[in-house]
Design a protein around this motif. Structure first.
Motif, mmCIF file in Angstrom:
data_model
loop_
_atom_site.group_PDB
_atom_site.id
_atom_site.type_symbol
_atom_site.label_atom_id
_atom_site.label_comp_id
_atom_site.label_asym_id
_atom_site.label_seq_id
_atom_site.Cartn_x
_atom_site.Cartn_y
_atom_site.Cartn_z
ATOM 1 N N PRO A 153 0.810 -1.231 0.000
ATOM 2 C CA PRO A 153 0.000 0.000 0.000
ATOM 3 C C PRO A 153 0.840 1.276 0.000
ATOM 4 O O PRO A 153 0.435 2.279 -0.609
ATOM 5 N N VAL A 154 2.008 1.273 0.648
ATOM 6 C CA VAL A 154 2.868 2.451 0.597
ATOM 7 C C VAL A 154 3.409 2.638 -0.814
ATOM 8 O O VAL A 154 3.535 3.758 -1.309
ATOM 9 N N LEU A 155 3.726 1.540 -1.491
ATOM 10 C CA LEU A 155 4.112 1.627 -2.906
ATOM 11 C C LEU A 155 2.996 2.295 -3.699
ATOM 12 O O LEU A 155 3.248 3.174 -4.538
ATOM 13 N N ASP A 156 1.743 1.894 -3.446
ATOM 14 C CA ASP A 156 0.608 2.513 -4.132
ATOM 15 C C ASP A 156 0.577 4.021 -3.890
ATOM 16 O O ASP A 156 0.309 4.810 -4.810
ATOM 17 N N ALA A 157 0.841 4.425 -2.648
ATOM 18 C CA ALA A 157 0.819 5.850 -2.322
ATOM 19 C C ALA A 157 1.877 6.614 -3.106
ATOM 20 O O ALA A 157 1.621 7.711 -3.625
ATOM 21 N N LEU A 158 3.082 6.061 -3.205
ATOM 22 C CA LEU A 158 4.151 6.738 -3.940
ATOM 23 C C LEU A 158 3.885 6.760 -5.439
ATOM 24 O O LEU A 158 4.241 7.733 -6.125
ATOM 25 N N VAL A 159 3.260 5.706 -5.963
ATOM 26 C CA VAL A 159 2.932 5.684 -7.393
ATOM 27 C C VAL A 159 2.026 6.868 -7.755
ATOM 28 O O VAL A 159 2.145 7.445 -8.842
ATOM 29 N N ASN A 160 1.131 7.247 -6.849
ATOM 30 C CA ASN A 160 0.264 8.395 -7.108
ATOM 31 C C ASN A 160 1.064 9.682 -7.319
ATOM 32 O O ASN A 160 0.568 10.627 -7.949
ATOM 33 N N TYR A 161 2.279 9.713 -6.778
ATOM 34 C CA TYR A 161 3.124 10.905 -6.884
ATOM 35 C C TYR A 161 4.292 10.700 -7.838
ATOM 36 O O TYR A 161 5.229 11.502 -7.854
ATOM 37 N N PHE A 162 4.212 9.680 -8.649
ATOM 38 C CA PHE A 162 5.262 9.419 -9.622
ATOM 39 C C PHE A 162 5.557 10.655 -10.485
ATOM 40 O O PHE A 162 6.726 11.053 -10.637
ATOM 41 N N PRO A 163 4.535 11.309 -11.070
ATOM 42 C CA PRO A 163 4.841 12.444 -11.948
ATOM 43 C C PRO A 163 5.441 13.632 -11.214
ATOM 44 O O PRO A 163 6.212 14.406 -11.798
ATOM 45 N N HIS A 164 5.130 13.776 -9.932
ATOM 46 C CA HIS A 164 5.700 14.874 -9.154
ATOM 47 C C HIS A 164 7.219 14.681 -9.030
ATOM 48 O O HIS A 164 8.000 15.615 -9.258
ATOM 49 N N PHE A 165 7.631 13.465 -8.661
ATOM 50 C CA PHE A 165 9.062 13.179 -8.545
ATOM 51 C C PHE A 165 9.763 13.316 -9.899
ATOM 52 O O PHE A 165 10.865 13.859 -9.986
ATOM 53 N N GLN A 166 9.110 12.800 -10.949
ATOM 54 C CA GLN A 166 9.729 12.854 -12.269
ATOM 55 C C GLN A 166 9.894 14.292 -12.745
ATOM 56 O O GLN A 166 10.947 14.669 -13.276
ATOM 57 N N ALA A 167 8.883 15.098 -12.557
ATOM 58 C CA ALA A 167 8.939 16.481 -13.021
ATOM 59 C C ALA A 167 9.984 17.289 -12.259
ATOM 60 O O ALA A 167 10.731 18.079 -12.851
ATOM 61 N N LEU A 168 10.047 17.116 -10.959
ATOM 62 C CA LEU A 168 11.009 17.864 -10.139
ATOM 63 C C LEU A 168 12.449 17.521 -10.484
ATOM 64 O O LEU A 168 13.337 18.381 -10.445
ATOM 65 N N SER A 169 12.698 16.262 -10.818
ATOM 66 C CA SER A 169 14.077 15.801 -11.020
ATOM 67 C C SER A 169 14.494 15.735 -12.475
ATOM 68 O O SER A 169 15.681 15.531 -12.768
ATOM 69 N N ALA A 170 13.570 15.893 -13.408
ATOM 70 C CA ALA A 170 13.868 15.678 -14.823
ATOM 71 C C ALA A 170 15.094 16.482 -15.252
ATOM 72 O O ALA A 170 15.125 17.705 -15.125
ATOM 73 N N SER A 171 16.109 15.784 -15.757
ATOM 74 C CA SER A 171 17.373 16.450 -16.089
ATOM 75 C C SER A 171 18.094 15.733 -17.226
ATOM 76 O O SER A 171 19.318 15.688 -17.257
ATOM 77 N N SER A 172 17.328 15.162 -18.150
ATOM 78 C CA SER A 172 17.958 14.444 -19.262
ATOM 79 C C SER A 172 17.277 14.785 -20.591
ATOM 80 O O SER A 172 16.742 13.912 -21.271
ATOM 81 N N PRO A 173 17.324 16.077 -20.969
ATOM 82 C CA PRO A 173 16.699 16.454 -22.237
ATOM 83 C C PRO A 173 17.534 16.085 -23.453
ATOM 84 O O PRO A 173 17.001 15.955 -24.553
ATOM 85 N N PHE A 174 18.861 15.930 -23.249
ATOM 86 C CA PHE A 174 19.766 15.671 -24.368
ATOM 87 C C PHE A 174 20.223 14.218 -24.374
ATOM 88 O O PHE A 174 20.407 13.601 -23.313
ATOM 89 N N TRP A 175 20.422 13.678 -25.561
ATOM 90 C CA TRP A 175 20.883 12.299 -25.707
ATOM 91 C C TRP A 175 21.774 12.207 -26.936
ATOM 92 O O TRP A 175 21.349 12.551 -28.034
ATOM 93 N N SER A 176 23.021 11.807 -26.741
ATOM 94 C CA SER A 176 23.976 11.667 -27.847
ATOM 95 C C SER A 176 24.083 12.941 -28.672
ATOM 96 O O SER A 176 24.187 12.915 -29.895
ATOM 97 N N GLY A 177 24.030 14.081 -27.990
ATOM 98 C CA GLY A 177 24.205 15.357 -28.648
ATOM 99 C C GLY A 177 22.957 15.970 -29.230
ATOM 100 O O GLY A 177 23.011 17.037 -29.857
ATOM 101 N N GLU A 178 21.809 15.350 -29.024
ATOM 102 C CA GLU A 178 20.561 15.818 -29.625
ATOM 103 C C GLU A 178 19.534 16.141 -28.551
ATOM 104 O O GLU A 178 19.417 15.422 -27.553
#
Length: 384
Positions: A153-178
């Protein structure tokens, strides 16, 4: 099969920080982890006791810093800071800088040597092209659970906030120079590995045990820790592990993510102790949220519940911070929780990287060197 769950104190915390070794002048990845670790072991043997605090990873350009078990986020980030200082005492002498983001902006994945260990060779042999693309770095947060039945159930609770964690930490816009057009290329790349990506959600621990039994029986995994879900229980430690986040450049950002994780786990634990259920969303909504956050980062409009209500992720984060504030006070991480506001105000890593790239005519070497500088110096007081 029956899977034991180690005793753990509720809401204790541990952190893991993956980072790359890069050339101090050009920002290219350098495969010097074995040499750095050898010197560290000689000069800082205290870091390599029964539970080593610095590890080698899949690629020879990567180190992972791991804390002990702590009660507060401040203690855990201080632990990371001590290990980081020890690493720098070696890397500064050999012309190497440290870099942590979801991916390296321009180094070619196929050119990165793999650590010579049987489990890594097996992974690459099985996954082929996808496995050779894993030039990615993340931050993981472990939070203790005082009983096994809370894990799913705690896993379920964190899954609800998956996009919050992803958005706050997102730091990989570039890949192989593109420029990929995504806030987090890592999120979509890592899920290509077997057993990686979004977790399956089970109503109880027996469901998880049945899944693990099937994975072992069919040879998908040899060990439980080869289940690489974005959020997973870790039975040998008695924790739930949040693995959603791209690499982060500062201890302040790591502390903020750690505080959000610790508070959400504690909130869910209190709900379970009071006999209240944890709300869940249909898996198709969860999957869509992951994609939206990976694509749009802090500009993502996310699905909040099974009724398909939606809201801008930053608006919901602001509400979540206020809701969690009393819990943060109890856990001693109020200042770290409010550091999330700094990330939203300044922008996440993907936004910072694109700004730097634009200011330097698209030169991605400048992106790496700026992230390395930030990792060394932190934010200026006016930007904190």
């Amino acid at each position: 099969m029956e899977i034991d769950f180690a005793p753990s104190e509720q809401s204790t915390i541990g952190l893991e920080w993956e980072m790359a070794l890069v050339d101090k002048h050009g920002g290219e990845l350098v495969s010097l982890a074995p040499q750095v670790l050898e010197r560290l072991a000689a000069e800082h043997p205290e870091l390599f006791g029964d539970v080593p605090r610095i590890h080698q990873e899949l690629l020879l350009n990567t180190l992972e810093l791991v804390t002990g078990v702590h009660r507060t986020v401040a203690e855990a980030t201080a632990d990371l800071g001590e290990s980081l200082a020890a690493v720098r005492s070696i890397t500064d002498r050999i012309g190497v800088e440290l870099f942590s983001a979801g991916s390296h902006p321009f180094s070619q994945p196929r050119l990165q040597p793999v650590t010579d260990k049987e489990r890594y060779a097996k992974l690459i042999d099985r996954t082929q092209w996808w496995g050779r693309q894993m030039v990615i770095y993340g931050v993981h947060v472990h939070v203790g659970l005082d009983r096994r039945d809370k894990a799913m159930p705690v896993l379920d609770a964190l899954v609800n906030y998956f996009p919050h964690f992803q958005a706050l930490s997102a730091s990989s816009p570039f890949w192989s120079g593109e420029d990929t057009g995504y806030a987090s290329q890592r999120a979509l790349m890592f899920q290509q590995l077997p057993t990686a990506g979004l977790p399956f959600q089970f109503p109880d621990w027996a469901g998880f045990e049945h899944y693990v039994d099937d994975m072992l029986e069919t040879g998908v995994i040899d060990l439980i820790n080869e289940i690489r879900w974005d959020i997973r229980p870790v039975p040998r430690l008695g924790t739930i592990e949040m693995r959603v986040c791209d690499g982060l450049s500062t201890l302040e950002e790591i502390g903020a993510i750690g505080a959000l994780t610790q508070c959400l786990v504690e909130e869910a634990s209190r709900s379970l102790d009071a006999g209240r259920p944890i709300p869940t969303m249909p898996p198709w909504n969860v999957q869509e949220n992951k994609w939206r956050a990976a694509r749009y980062g802090l500009d993502a409009i996310i699905i909040l519940d099974a009724a398909c209500n939606e809201k801008l992720v930053t608006e919901h984060l602001a509400e979540t911070i206020e809701r969690l504030a009393p819990i943060a006070e109890d856990l001693g991480c109020a200042s770290q929780l409010y550091d999330l506001e700094g990330i939203m105000r300044r922008g996440a890593g993907y936004q910072r990287q694109r700004r730097v790239a634009e200011a330097h005519g698209g030169d991605l070497r400048a992106v790496v060197l700026e992230e390395a500088r930030l990792m060394r110096e932190g934010y200026a007081p006016a930007d904190a």
